[in-house]
Scaffold this motif. Structure first.
Motif, mmCIF file in Angstrom:
data_model
loop_
_atom_site.group_PDB
_atom_site.id
_atom_site.type_symbol
_atom_site.label_atom_id
_atom_site.label_comp_id
_atom_site.label_asym_id
_atom_site.label_seq_id
_atom_site.Cartn_x
_atom_site.Cartn_y
_atom_site.Cartn_z
ATOM 1 N N ARG A 56 63.302 53.754 18.023
ATOM 2 C CA ARG A 56 64.141 52.564 17.925
ATOM 3 C C ARG A 56 63.288 51.311 17.816
ATOM 4 N NH1 ARG A 56 68.042 52.902 22.870
ATOM 5 N NH2 ARG A 56 69.109 51.163 21.869
ATOM 6 N N GLY A 82 56.765 48.570 12.403
ATOM 7 C CA GLY A 82 57.397 47.456 11.704
ATOM 8 C C GLY A 82 58.664 47.842 10.959
ATOM 9 N N ASN A 84 62.739 48.669 10.748
ATOM 10 C CA ASN A 84 63.921 48.080 11.366
ATOM 11 C C ASN A 84 64.731 49.212 12.010
ATOM 12 O OD1 ASN A 84 66.008 46.441 12.109
ATOM 13 N ND2 ASN A 84 66.532 45.784 10.033
ATOM 14 N N GLU A 85 64.235 49.724 13.111
ATOM 15 C CA GLU A 85 64.786 50.884 13.830
ATOM 16 C C GLU A 85 64.599 52.161 13.014
ATOM 17 O OE1 GLU A 85 68.424 49.109 16.536
ATOM 18 O OE2 GLU A 85 68.907 50.077 14.648
ATOM 19 N N ARG A 101 67.873 50.691 10.052
ATOM 20 C CA ARG A 101 69.126 49.944 10.120
ATOM 21 C C ARG A 101 69.484 49.374 8.739
ATOM 22 N NH1 ARG A 101 71.795 46.147 14.255
ATOM 23 N NH2 ARG A 101 70.780 47.416 15.809
ATOM 24 N N TYR A 132 74.577 42.999 16.351
ATOM 25 C CA TYR A 132 73.545 43.816 16.999
ATOM 26 C C TYR A 132 73.849 45.301 16.985
ATOM 27 C CZ TYR A 132 76.508 44.577 21.107
ATOM 28 O OH TYR A 132 77.519 44.980 21.934
ATOM 29 N N ARG A 344 67.768 52.989 26.174
ATOM 30 C CA ARG A 344 67.816 51.527 26.304
ATOM 31 C C ARG A 344 69.186 50.985 25.893
ATOM 32 N NH1 ARG A 344 66.181 48.190 22.051
ATOM 33 N NH2 ARG A 344 64.706 49.754 21.359
ATOM 34 N N ASP B 128 54.023 43.173 24.611
ATOM 35 C CA ASP B 128 53.990 44.267 23.632
ATOM 36 C C ASP B 128 55.043 44.130 22.544
ATOM 37 O OD1 ASP B 128 56.244 44.864 25.037
ATOM 38 O OD2 ASP B 128 55.818 47.002 25.229
ATOM 39 N N ARG B 141 59.956 44.899 9.007
ATOM 40 C CA ARG B 141 61.336 44.691 8.566
ATOM 41 C C ARG B 141 62.222 44.404 9.771
ATOM 42 N NH1 ARG B 141 58.973 47.829 4.886
ATOM 43 N NH2 ARG B 141 59.841 48.085 2.795
ATOM 44 N N GLY B 142 63.212 43.567 9.565
ATOM 45 C CA GLY B 142 64.131 43.280 10.661
ATOM 46 C C GLY B 142 65.027 42.112 10.301
ATOM 47 N N LYS B 143 65.875 41.780 11.241
ATOM 48 C CA LYS B 143 66.783 40.643 11.041
ATOM 49 C C LYS B 143 66.034 39.368 11.373
ATOM 50 C CE LYS B 143 69.977 39.713 14.121
ATOM 51 N NZ LYS B 143 71.231 39.754 14.893
ATOM 52 N N PRO B 155 70.006 39.285 7.780
ATOM 53 C CA PRO B 155 70.037 40.635 8.371
ATOM 54 C C PRO B 155 69.005 41.586 7.782
ATOM 55 C CG PRO B 155 72.256 39.880 7.842
ATOM 56 C CD PRO B 155 71.316 38.898 7.227
ATOM 57 N N ARG B 156 68.754 41.464 6.483
ATOM 58 C CA ARG B 156 67.721 42.303 5.878
ATOM 59 C C ARG B 156 66.519 41.434 5.545
ATOM 60 N NH1 ARG B 156 71.900 45.151 3.483
ATOM 61 N NH2 ARG B 156 71.832 47.363 3.988
ATOM 62 N N ARG B 188 59.167 41.030 18.043
ATOM 63 C CA ARG B 188 60.400 41.808 18.099
ATOM 64 C C ARG B 188 61.119 41.376 19.356
ATOM 65 N NH1 ARG B 188 62.249 44.599 13.821
ATOM 66 N NH2 ARG B 188 60.671 45.884 12.895
ATOM 67 N N ASP B 190 63.968 42.678 20.125
ATOM 68 C CA ASP B 190 65.045 43.635 20.384
ATOM 69 C C ASP B 190 64.604 44.851 21.190
ATOM 70 O OD1 ASP B 190 63.545 44.848 18.503
ATOM 71 O OD2 ASP B 190 65.145 45.071 17.030
ATOM 72 N N TRP B 191 63.593 44.717 21.997
ATOM 73 C CA TRP B 191 63.234 45.847 22.834
ATOM 74 C C TRP B 191 63.867 45.746 24.211
ATOM 75 C CZ3 TRP B 191 57.512 46.168 20.881
ATOM 76 C CH2 TRP B 191 57.547 46.623 19.559
ATOM 77 N N GLY B 193 68.018 45.475 25.809
ATOM 78 C CA GLY B 193 69.395 45.697 25.370
ATOM 79 C C GLY B 193 69.459 46.801 24.329
ATOM 80 N N ARG B 194 70.455 46.721 23.490
ATOM 81 C CA ARG B 194 70.672 47.821 22.563
ATOM 82 C C ARG B 194 69.909 47.679 21.267
ATOM 83 N NH1 ARG B 194 76.918 49.432 23.590
ATOM 84 N NH2 ARG B 194 76.794 49.162 25.818
ATOM 85 N N GLY B 195 69.343 46.520 21.054
ATOM 86 C CA GLY B 195 68.622 46.321 19.809
ATOM 87 C C GLY B 195 69.397 45.416 18.884
ATOM 88 N N GLY B 196 68.911 45.331 17.649
ATOM 89 C CA GLY B 196 69.624 44.557 16.650
ATOM 90 C C GLY B 196 69.431 43.059 16.772
#
Lengths: 881, 397
Positions: A56, A82, A84-85, A101, A132, A344, B128, B141-143, B155-156, B188, B190-191, B193-196
């Protein structure tokens, strides 16, 4: 003579040491590199035997020697980061593919240095709103090269678990062609965290309970079909053409497929993916059956399916518990079940990350291997023959059927538990078959079956005595059953949702309503290395008796008749007592046989009442208590009726009913009382408590109430004589006043109320704020006067039950959207103005205003801000001298 | 045989900046030979930042140089990150590049000295959740969070972190460069909670390039949508993300140009671009190299649009009142005079050489071959004849 002795000895050993799951299925753990947190979302093997796993945290790790005898010989190396999950991973032709994701990707090591250099985007043609919870899960691939991906719905609503689909194709399973083209395949999913293809190429998906999902289902997914959660229907042609958004609160008319099985909530709260045992015996006697990851309860479940009337249905069994937060399972060629952990934000069982292995030791467990459904019976095949001298009859089997609600609230209780009569149990001693005859079996219900006293030829009891069969259809009945197990219930407005109206005793401020010396609000992790005490860290996960010699955890308020709910987790050897009525103890003791989980401790001379069924899962496992308690009755100081436990259930399984309590439990030095606190007491060990709530009952009787002298101040029809300040709108329908518009206060016609009791039925919406004013001065702006606060979830920390500004209560006692009785008593006393506030008949606030701030005035209702909605009915007053 | 090469240089320049020419150019003095941090500081920094680092130097600047007294560097607090700022300068500010004047060792020494002028307990350890770029370029990659406060999340998103301390933010839905940051790489968040939650660039925003869904490439109307469409209208092309690739200190982002968003058919053209920082004596910025491949049997004409919203590029140093300029050299320039970006966007642009605007830069990609472009964007703090001459000499060659 000699032979007999040996038999007795063998019998003695097997009784003393009943085989455990661990005897047949050993668990060990790989050792990730120091500091690496592997929250596993996907796993597969590379052709050379290395394990690839995605996390994740957006990393991909490679594991050399994942099947090494000594788990320490498995070596990890980082392949990619890196991302996205990565909630799904598949190796195809030696290439690692990950569902992120945001995209389906192929990860390529161009220069062969063991690190990914290139990430190819195979497809990203689905929507991401940025919410999220928009997970993407995977990653099976069919023989034609199509990928399958399942997309979580989004959680935007202020009711956080209410799913929506504002971008394509949230709530869908997608089929992705080799060229990346996306086909929306099937919808009706909410949190479809498990997706896989069977060896026959059929697609199966697990989902999580929530809105429209009464419990965790396992679906056999076919193209174009609908599986229950309505949000994703937004992207079907019918809804697109009609430009209608699926309702979050009304059931849809679209035909809904039944799951293969419903996982009992007590076993599964968050299922992960599944695999089929294709090891042909290397993983034990359950060839071709399905093994399902379960992360909250930390185990692997087993599912055996059969086709009945053309569709799959089946039976769920416990398989191996206490593994860790199993999110992903993968079977190796040698039969080993690799388990990837994460929890988590999702709740789980330790360890909460990393990789474990479940291996068959070769010791054949004595277990139910298969269950075949007949119209009037279950035909079981056991893994070993039954002992020749083991005589079984109907008394050895409990069969209970139930169904669920299909509705928008989170999850559903098991409805209409019905114990069915078992008319015959046919076992041929020396053989492994067992027929349980239950003529009353109904389709459209689940069946919980609990066996007892079954012994194998080698003297072992059954490893798992309980199984759970989903009966969508009975095989021989000509007419197919058209009633689903999850049944549409009347719209929620006409019913009292399960948890609404309960007093939430630990919500937000967990301790304000409790005496709690030696207890602490914290996170408690069960530590298998040190099972006799929790690992405590800062947090709000549970209430724990952290101090040695902690006192009872007891409500400050008194209760009469009431229903009570709490969730608990014990440490090893812990002995929890729930003290009802201040005098009667129910014991929850951690023992291997679970006999004392739900034992009512008798009065000095009386016997303890032990539960008929065993539902206890063990230390470190969360359990839920539900009890309905009736207080003793007194007349003129003399007891005229004993107290009674009307019902006691653990994990929704009824254990005891109608237990009369003749007197205080042994060793309790307390008088019996009609009104008393509820308390928890630890006789030994530690407990982690949570979810505590109470529903007062028989409020008219207990305490007895004097109904004389109450007069309405609102006639139920008009607001003639009332004054609304500023810019509110107050409407009346069916005797209910509803607030609207901007800030406003609605003042009673009379403004000279001094000493009185006032009461009303009140309901407030999420995010709204209101208050019942008394001794209030009529005028614009915020009124002068006392205010009994009405606030379930508005950010103001003072919640329902508070005397605003003077006696704040930060516990969010009463949920939004629930009707409750609010009662206030205000009178002059020698020392000052005494104000008491009751919620549902329970005295919450008792305050003496020595300043005597407000002498007299109106009763008034507050509209705090625009968008706020409060409702009020049956507003009545009784003036005091 | 080498593919035909089309060189395109863009500089975004501000002119009406008061004379701080000296500090904006490479320092005239020869590098000091010793490694005494204090004398390095006196030589290169004190004129603007003051002898004690309080920001009160002798050079008269339009806006005072920053003080080091309070610590808290915009681009990160580690010596390595500050050394990178020294090496590459800060685009759009008077802070020059010391890439040539100083050695790596000297810059690191100077960075440590600068840190020592501030509070002593600045946090330098990364939790970390922080992604760090070392000697290899990193892609994540991430939001992404909104680029500016009122903006929307991406978002992307895709972040390219290069070892020179730059972070380039792309939106992968249409493979659009939307922002440039300088400093530490990314966190990051999002480490928990649930992420995102967001993948947050940690650097300071150097340029915001706009998030409107404007195509970067189009088939120009003068040519028609070859090979399959008739002439007569411009056809914007949709960039479909194909891959990201790390190679040493570079990241290559590859995408296909197609006519519709969800077109999974063969691409009209395939592009691979890489991006990195650029320093010139005029100012710092970034350099994008495009390699455009045509797999078809006939030539394809493609027009490079510059989807830069100049109004947004102003960051802090570039005001809207200042004239900004664009330079086009080399390659082919179409004869048409109108632009698809519209005159409003280009009003303040001044072409320094032949040509009109980037919007009309057209490449003819031969069958089964590739063309290469380079797009250099520099944000210069000042513009005058002297700088212009330097630009002509150094960049336009």
């Amino acid at each position: 003579m000699k032979l007999l002795c040996i038999a007795a000895l063998v019998g003695g050993i097997s009784l003393a040491q009943a085989p455990t799951e661990a005897d047949s299925y050993a668990v060990d753990y790989l050792t990730p590199p120091e500091g690496a947190i592997l929250e596993v979302g996907g796993m597969d093997f590379l052709p050379d035997g290395r394990l690839a796993l995605s996390t994740r945290r957006g990393q991909v790790w490679l594991v050399e020697n994942p099947l090494a005898k000594d788990p320490k010989d498995a070596k990890f190396s980082l392949f990619a980061e890196g991302l996205n999950e990565g909630l799904g991973l598949k190796v195809v032709d030696g290439q690692i593919h990950v569902i992120q994701r945001s995209e389906l990707s192929r990860l390529v090591d161009v220069d062969n240095d063991g690190r990914c250099d290139r990430i190819d985007t195979l497809s990203d043609d689905w929507g991401l709103s940025g919410n999220y919870h928009e997970f993407a899960y995977g990653l099976p691939r069919d023989a034609a090269g199509n990928w399958y991906v399942s997309l979580n719905v989004s959680f935007f609503d202020k009711t956080w678990w209410l799913g929506s689909s504002t971008v394509p194709y949230r709530g869908w399973v997608l089929q992705i062609a080799p060229n990346g083209a996306v086909t929306p395949f099937a919808t009706g999913f909410r949190s479809p965290n498990g997706i896989n293809l069977s060896p026959e190429g059929e697609l199966f998906v697990t989902d999580n309970q929530g809105d429209w999902e009464p419990a965790g289902p396992l679906y056999h997914v076919e193209k174009g079909k609908f599986y229950g959660h309505p949000a994703g229907l937004a992207w079907t042609k019918d809804y697109q053409d009609s430009k209608v958004t699926p309702s979050q609160h009304e059931p849809t008319a679209v035909p809904r497929e039944a799951p293969v099985v419903w996982f009992p909530y007590k076993w599964s709260r968050s299922a992960g993916n599944m695999v089929w045992d294709t090891s042909e015996g290397k993983f034990g006697p359950y060839w071709d059956q399905m093994f399902v990851a379960e992360l909250t309860n930390g185990m692997v479940l087993r599912v055996q399916t059969e086709k009945v009337k053309g569709a799959y249905q089946g039976t769920v069994f416990l398989h191996r518990q206490r593994i860790g937060s199993v999110n992903r399972v993968l079977q190796a060629g040698d039969g080993t079940l690799m388990c990837g952990f994460t929890n988590r934000g999702w709740g789980g069982f330790p360890p909460s990350h990393g990789v474990g292995r479940v291996r068959y030791t070769g010791k054949l467990p004595f277990d139910v291997q298969t269950v075949h459904q007949h119209d009037d019976s279950f035909h079981l095949m056991l893994t070993k023959p039954i002992a020749k001298d083991c005589m079984l009859g109907p008394e050895n089997v409990v069969v209970m059927q139930y169904h669920y609600d299909y509705w928008w609230q989170y999850g559903s209780p098991e409805r209409d538990h019905t114990r069915l009569e078992v008319t015959a149990v046919d076992a041929r001693p020396g053989e492994g078959g067992l027929r349980i005859v239950v003529p009353g079996l109904q389709a459209g219900r689940c069946a919980r079956v609990i066996l007892s006293g079954v012994r194998s030829v080698d003297g072992e009891p059954l490893l798992h005595e309980e199984f759970n069969t989903t009966i969508n259809q009975l095989p021989d009945t000509v007419e197919p059953c058209t009633t689903p197990i999850a049944r549409i219930v009347p719209p929620p407005i006409g019913r009292n949702p399960e948890q609404l109206g309960w007093l939430r005793l630990c919500w937000d401020d967990a301790t304000a309503l409790w005496k709690h010396a030696g207890w602490k609000l914290c996170n408690a992790d069960y530590d298998m290395a040190n099972p006799s005490a929790f690992r405590i860290s800062d947090g709000v996960g549970a209430l724990v008796n952290t101090e040695p010699g902690a006192g009872p955890f007891a409500t400050k308020m008194d209760f009469g008749d009431h229903a009570f709910h709490a969730e608990f987790t014990l440490t090893e050897g812990a002995d929890l007592r729930l003290v009802l009525g201040g005098a009667y103890e129910v014991q929850f003791l951690d023992t291997g046989d679970g006999k004392r989980c739900g034992a009512v401790l008798g009065a000095s001379e009386g016997e303890d009442r032990l539960p008929e069924l065993r539902v206890y899962k063990g230390a470190g496992q969360e359990h839920a208590i539900d009890v309905v308690y009736e207080a003793p009755r007194f007349e003129g100081g003399r007891k005229v009726k004993n107290a009674r436990i009307v019902k006691l259930a653990v994990d929704e399984t009824p254990l005891l009913e109608n237990v009369e309590l003749a007197g205080p439990s042994r060793g309790v030095a307390a008088d019996e009382r009609a009104l008393a606190p509820v308390a928890f007491r630890m006789a030994q060990g530690q407990v982690a408590l949570g979810g505590i709530r109470a529903l007062p009952m028989n409020s008219q009787m207990n305490p007895p109430r004097d109904e004389a002298g109450w007069t309405p101040i609102f006639d139920g029809e008009s607001l003639d004589g009332w004054y609304a300040s500023e810019n509110g709108t107050w409407t009346i329908e069916d005797g209910v006043i509803t607030s609207g518009g901007k800030r406003s206060h609605l003042f009673s016609p009379r403004g000279d109320y001094k000493n009185f009791e006032v009461r009303a039925q009140i309901k407030i919406e999420e995010g709204s704020n209101s208050g019942l004013y008394f001794r209030a001065a009529r005028g614009e702006g915020w009124p002068e006067g006392y205010e009994a606060q009405i606030n379930a979830s508005y950010p103001d920390p003072q919640k329902t039950g508070s005397l605003y500004g003077l006696a704040p209560l930060r516990t969010a006692l009463m949920a939004a959207n629930a009707w409750f009785e609010y009662r206030v008593r205000c009178e002059e006393e020698a020392e000052g103005t005494r104000i008491r506030i009751w919620v549902e008949g329970v005295l919450i606030t008792d305050y003496l205003d020595k300043q005597r701030k407000h002498a007299r005035g109106h009763i008034a209702l507050q509209q705090h801000h625009e968008g706020s909605v409060v409702q009020c009915a049956k507003l009545e007053i009784r003036e005091l001298p | 045989m080498n593919p035909p090469r089309l060189l395109l240089l863009v500089a975004l320049l501000a002119t009406s900046f008061p004379s701080a020419t000296r500090s904006a150019q490479e320092p005239a003095q020869a590098p000091v030979s010793n490694l005494d941090a204090r004398s390095l500081f006196m030589t290169y920094c004190a004129a603007c930042h003051g002898e004690t680092g309080d920001g009160n130097g002798t050079t008269k600047l339009d806006r005072p140089a920053r003080s080091f007294k309070d610590g808290g560097f915009s681009y990160g607090n580690t010596p390595e990150v500050i050394a990178k700022t020294l090496q590459y300068g800060i685009p759009g500010s008077v802070m020059p590049s010391f890439g040539k004047a100083l050695t790596d060792e000297q810059r690191l020494l100077l960075a440590k000295h600068v840190i020592s002028l501030g509070p002593q307990d600045l946090p330098t350890e990364s939790p970390d959740r922080v992604l760090v770029v070392k000697d290899r370029a990193v892609v994540a990659r991430g939001k992404l969070p909104p680029i500016v406060e009122s903006g929307e999340e991406i978002p992307r998103g895709l972040l390219v972190g290069t070892p020179d301390g730059f972070t380039f933010a792309y939106r992968t839905d249409d493979v659009r460069l939307i922002a440039v940051y300088q400093g530490e790489f990314a966190e990051r968040t999002d480490w928990m909670g649930r992420g995102g939650t967001q993948l947050k660039p940690l650097g300071k925003l150097v340029a915001e390039l706009g998030t409107a869904p404007t195509a970067m490439f189009q088939i120009p109307r003068a040519f028609g949508a070859q090979p399959t469409e008739p002439a007569g209208r411009s056809i914007p092309l949709f960039a479909r993300m194909r891959s990201s690739r790390a190679e040493g200190d570079r990241i290559f982002v590859a995408y296909d140009l197609v006519k519709e968003k969800n077109d999974r058919g063969p691409a009209l053209l395939s592009v691979e671009e890489s991006i990195r920082s650029a320093t010139t004596s005029v100012g710092s910025g970034w350099r994008r190299n495009f390699r455009i491949a045509n797999a078809w049997d006939s030539a394809v004409n493609v027009e490079l649009l510059q989807p830069v919203d100049l109004a947004k590029l102003g960051v802090t140093e570039l005001g809207t009142t200042r004239t900004q300029s664009i330079v086009i050299t080399g390659g082919q320039v179409a004869s048409s005079t109108s632009t698809t970006n519209g005159p409003a966007l280009l009003r303040h642009w001044r072409c320094l050489t032949q040509g009109t605007s980037v919007a009309e830069c057209v490449a003819n990609v031969e069958p089964k071959s590739t063309r290469e472009f380079e797009l250099l964007t520099v944000i210069a703090p000042i513009w005058n004849d002297k700088v212009s001459a330097a630009w002509q000499k150094e960049v336009l060659r």
